[in-house]
Design a protein around this motif. Sequence first.
Motif, mmCIF file in Angstrom:
data_model
loop_
_atom_site.group_PDB
_atom_site.id
_atom_site.type_symbol
_atom_site.label_atom_id
_atom_site.label_comp_id
_atom_site.label_asym_id
_atom_site.label_seq_id
_atom_site.Cartn_x
_atom_site.Cartn_y
_atom_site.Cartn_z
ATOM 1 N N ILE A 18 18.013 -20.858 -32.421
ATOM 2 C CA ILE A 18 16.675 -20.264 -32.465
ATOM 3 C C ILE A 18 16.131 -20.620 -33.840
ATOM 4 O O ILE A 18 16.620 -20.138 -34.863
ATOM 5 C CB ILE A 18 16.717 -18.753 -32.260
ATOM 6 C CG1 ILE A 18 17.355 -18.423 -30.903
ATOM 7 C CG2 ILE A 18 15.310 -18.150 -32.369
ATOM 8 C CD1 ILE A 18 17.720 -16.971 -30.726
ATOM 9 N N VAL A 19 15.131 -21.496 -33.859
ATOM 10 C CA VAL A 19 14.626 -22.064 -35.107
ATOM 11 C C VAL A 19 13.397 -21.298 -35.587
ATOM 12 O O VAL A 19 12.494 -21.002 -34.809
ATOM 13 C CB VAL A 19 14.291 -23.566 -34.921
ATOM 14 C CG1 VAL A 19 13.682 -24.151 -36.186
ATOM 15 C CG2 VAL A 19 15.549 -24.334 -34.524
ATOM 16 N N PHE A 20 13.403 -21.019 -36.889
ATOM 17 C CA PHE A 20 12.274 -20.359 -37.544
ATOM 18 C C PHE A 20 11.451 -21.332 -38.371
ATOM 19 O O PHE A 20 10.315 -21.054 -38.719
ATOM 20 C CB PHE A 20 12.778 -19.222 -38.431
ATOM 21 C CG PHE A 20 13.493 -18.157 -37.663
ATOM 22 C CD1 PHE A 20 12.787 -17.159 -37.019
ATOM 23 C CD2 PHE A 20 14.865 -18.168 -37.554
ATOM 24 C CE1 PHE A 20 13.434 -16.184 -36.289
ATOM 25 C CE2 PHE A 20 15.531 -17.192 -36.820
ATOM 26 C CZ PHE A 20 14.814 -16.200 -36.190
ATOM 27 N N GLY A 21 12.035 -22.478 -38.715
ATOM 28 C CA GLY A 21 11.305 -23.469 -39.489
ATOM 29 C C GLY A 21 12.214 -24.556 -40.021
ATOM 30 O O GLY A 21 13.432 -24.483 -39.918
ATOM 31 N N CYS A 38 6.670 -34.100 -40.625
ATOM 32 C CA CYS A 38 8.017 -33.643 -40.307
ATOM 33 C C CYS A 38 7.971 -32.955 -38.952
ATOM 34 O O CYS A 38 7.196 -32.014 -38.750
ATOM 35 C CB CYS A 38 8.508 -32.671 -41.379
ATOM 36 S SG CYS A 38 10.149 -32.003 -41.054
ATOM 37 N N GLY A 39 8.785 -33.440 -38.031
ATOM 38 C CA GLY A 39 8.783 -32.852 -36.698
ATOM 39 C C GLY A 39 9.974 -33.287 -35.882
ATOM 40 O O GLY A 39 11.058 -33.537 -36.415
ATOM 41 N N ILE A 40 9.743 -33.403 -34.579
ATOM 42 C CA ILE A 40 10.746 -33.855 -33.629
ATOM 43 C C ILE A 40 10.084 -34.889 -32.727
ATOM 44 O O ILE A 40 8.861 -35.046 -32.750
ATOM 45 C CB ILE A 40 11.313 -32.686 -32.789
ATOM 46 C CG1 ILE A 40 10.199 -31.964 -32.014
ATOM 47 C CG2 ILE A 40 12.069 -31.706 -33.675
ATOM 48 C CD1 ILE A 40 10.671 -30.879 -31.067
ATOM 49 N N ALA A 41 10.859 -35.590 -31.928
ATOM 50 C CA ALA A 41 10.288 -36.562 -30.991
ATOM 51 C C ALA A 41 9.263 -35.871 -30.108
ATOM 52 O O ALA A 41 9.514 -34.793 -29.569
ATOM 53 C CB ALA A 41 11.401 -37.172 -30.142
ATOM 54 N N GLY A 42 8.089 -36.462 -29.985
ATOM 55 C CA GLY A 42 7.022 -35.894 -29.172
ATOM 56 C C GLY A 42 6.144 -34.887 -29.888
ATOM 57 O O GLY A 42 5.064 -34.554 -29.403
ATOM 58 N N GLY A 61 7.908 -25.489 -43.312
ATOM 59 C CA GLY A 61 7.231 -25.580 -42.017
ATOM 60 C C GLY A 61 7.701 -24.496 -41.075
ATOM 61 O O GLY A 61 8.666 -24.666 -40.327
ATOM 62 N N VAL A 62 7.026 -23.358 -41.120
ATOM 63 C CA VAL A 62 7.404 -22.204 -40.304
ATOM 64 C C VAL A 62 6.835 -22.349 -38.900
ATOM 65 O O VAL A 62 5.677 -22.719 -38.718
ATOM 66 C CB VAL A 62 6.877 -20.904 -40.958
ATOM 67 C CG1 VAL A 62 7.210 -19.705 -40.109
ATOM 68 C CG2 VAL A 62 7.431 -20.745 -42.357
ATOM 69 N N ILE A 63 7.683 -22.056 -37.914
ATOM 70 C CA ILE A 63 7.238 -22.023 -36.520
ATOM 71 C C ILE A 63 7.708 -20.729 -35.899
ATOM 72 O O ILE A 63 8.410 -19.953 -36.523
ATOM 73 C CB ILE A 63 7.798 -23.208 -35.689
ATOM 74 C CG1 ILE A 63 9.325 -23.161 -35.630
ATOM 75 C CG2 ILE A 63 7.302 -24.524 -36.225
ATOM 76 C CD1 ILE A 63 9.924 -24.060 -34.566
ATOM 77 N N GLY A 64 7.330 -20.488 -34.714
ATOM 78 C CA GLY A 64 7.953 -19.699 -33.802
ATOM 79 C C GLY A 64 8.294 -18.311 -33.674
ATOM 80 O O GLY A 64 7.403 -17.607 -33.703
ATOM 81 N N PRO A 65 9.475 -17.936 -33.564
ATOM 82 C CA PRO A 65 10.719 -18.700 -33.404
ATOM 83 C C PRO A 65 10.771 -19.442 -32.064
ATOM 84 O O PRO A 65 10.131 -19.030 -31.097
ATOM 85 C CB PRO A 65 11.816 -17.644 -33.483
ATOM 86 C CG PRO A 65 11.156 -16.368 -33.093
ATOM 87 C CD PRO A 65 9.719 -16.488 -33.481
ATOM 88 N N VAL A 90 16.121 -32.121 -46.396
ATOM 89 C CA VAL A 90 15.666 -31.361 -45.234
ATOM 90 C C VAL A 90 16.607 -30.186 -44.990
ATOM 91 O O VAL A 90 17.829 -30.347 -45.052
ATOM 92 C CB VAL A 90 15.629 -32.262 -43.974
ATOM 93 C CG1 VAL A 90 15.168 -31.478 -42.752
ATOM 94 C CG2 VAL A 90 14.735 -33.475 -44.199
ATOM 95 N N ALA A 91 16.036 -29.014 -44.709
ATOM 96 C CA ALA A 91 16.828 -27.833 -44.354
ATOM 97 C C ALA A 91 16.263 -27.222 -43.078
ATOM 98 O O ALA A 91 15.043 -27.084 -42.937
ATOM 99 C CB ALA A 91 16.806 -26.809 -45.481
ATOM 100 N N ILE A 92 17.150 -26.892 -42.163
ATOM 101 C CA ILE A 92 16.773 -26.225 -40.912
ATOM 102 C C ILE A 92 17.069 -24.737 -41.084
ATOM 103 O O ILE A 92 18.172 -24.370 -41.499
ATOM 104 C CB ILE A 92 17.581 -26.797 -39.735
ATOM 105 C CG1 ILE A 92 17.277 -28.287 -39.550
ATOM 106 C CG2 ILE A 92 17.289 -26.018 -38.449
ATOM 107 C CD1 ILE A 92 18.248 -29.005 -38.631
ATOM 108 N N HIS A 93 16.097 -23.899 -40.746
ATOM 109 C CA HIS A 93 16.251 -22.446 -40.859
ATOM 110 C C HIS A 93 16.341 -21.888 -39.443
ATOM 111 O O HIS A 93 15.348 -21.898 -38.708
ATOM 112 C CB HIS A 93 15.079 -21.844 -41.626
ATOM 113 C CG HIS A 93 14.861 -22.540 -42.942
ATOM 114 N ND1 HIS A 93 15.685 -22.327 -44.026
ATOM 115 C CD2 HIS A 93 13.963 -23.476 -43.322
ATOM 116 C CE1 HIS A 93 15.287 -23.082 -45.028
ATOM 117 N NE2 HIS A 93 14.239 -23.788 -44.611
ATOM 118 N N ALA A 94 17.548 -21.454 -39.064
ATOM 119 C CA ALA A 94 17.787 -21.066 -37.676
ATOM 120 C C ALA A 94 18.922 -20.061 -37.575
ATOM 121 O O ALA A 94 19.703 -19.880 -38.498
ATOM 122 C CB ALA A 94 18.144 -22.309 -36.862
ATOM 123 N N VAL A 95 18.984 -19.447 -36.409
ATOM 124 C CA VAL A 95 20.112 -18.607 -36.017
ATOM 125 C C VAL A 95 20.762 -19.300 -34.841
ATOM 126 O O VAL A 95 20.078 -19.747 -33.917
ATOM 127 C CB VAL A 95 19.642 -17.186 -35.626
ATOM 128 C CG1 VAL A 95 20.782 -16.387 -35.034
ATOM 129 C CG2 VAL A 95 19.026 -16.478 -36.800
#
Length: 101
Positions: A18-21, A38-42, A61-65, A90-95
């Motif tokens: 579950i990504v927060f940013g 900065c993103g993902i494919a698509g 880059g905050v999203i979501g979650p 790059v750092a992924i912020h997730a649970v």
Amino acid sequence: PLSGGSVQTTITIPDRAIVFGVSVRTSSAITGATSFDCGIAGETSKFGGSLGITEGASNVGVIGPQAFYIDTPVVLTANGGDFSGGAVRVAIHAVVPVAPD
């Protein structure tokens, strides 16, 4: 090192996360491009667009979650020309939940 029109990072968003940013910091000045996304494919700018190329530039880059159900590479996409040098941290912020034993 950055080279070409886009680069997949060496870290990926893990399956079932579950990504927060995603945050980035330009650790070595980027050459060739005038900015980057900065993103993902698509969804190339999911975590930020038109980001800075100078050393020390950063973005959180905050999203979501949002849940991801497959390992998903983070992609950096050059704007205004291809990457010809530089580096980005790059750092992924997730649970990442796990099932009980």
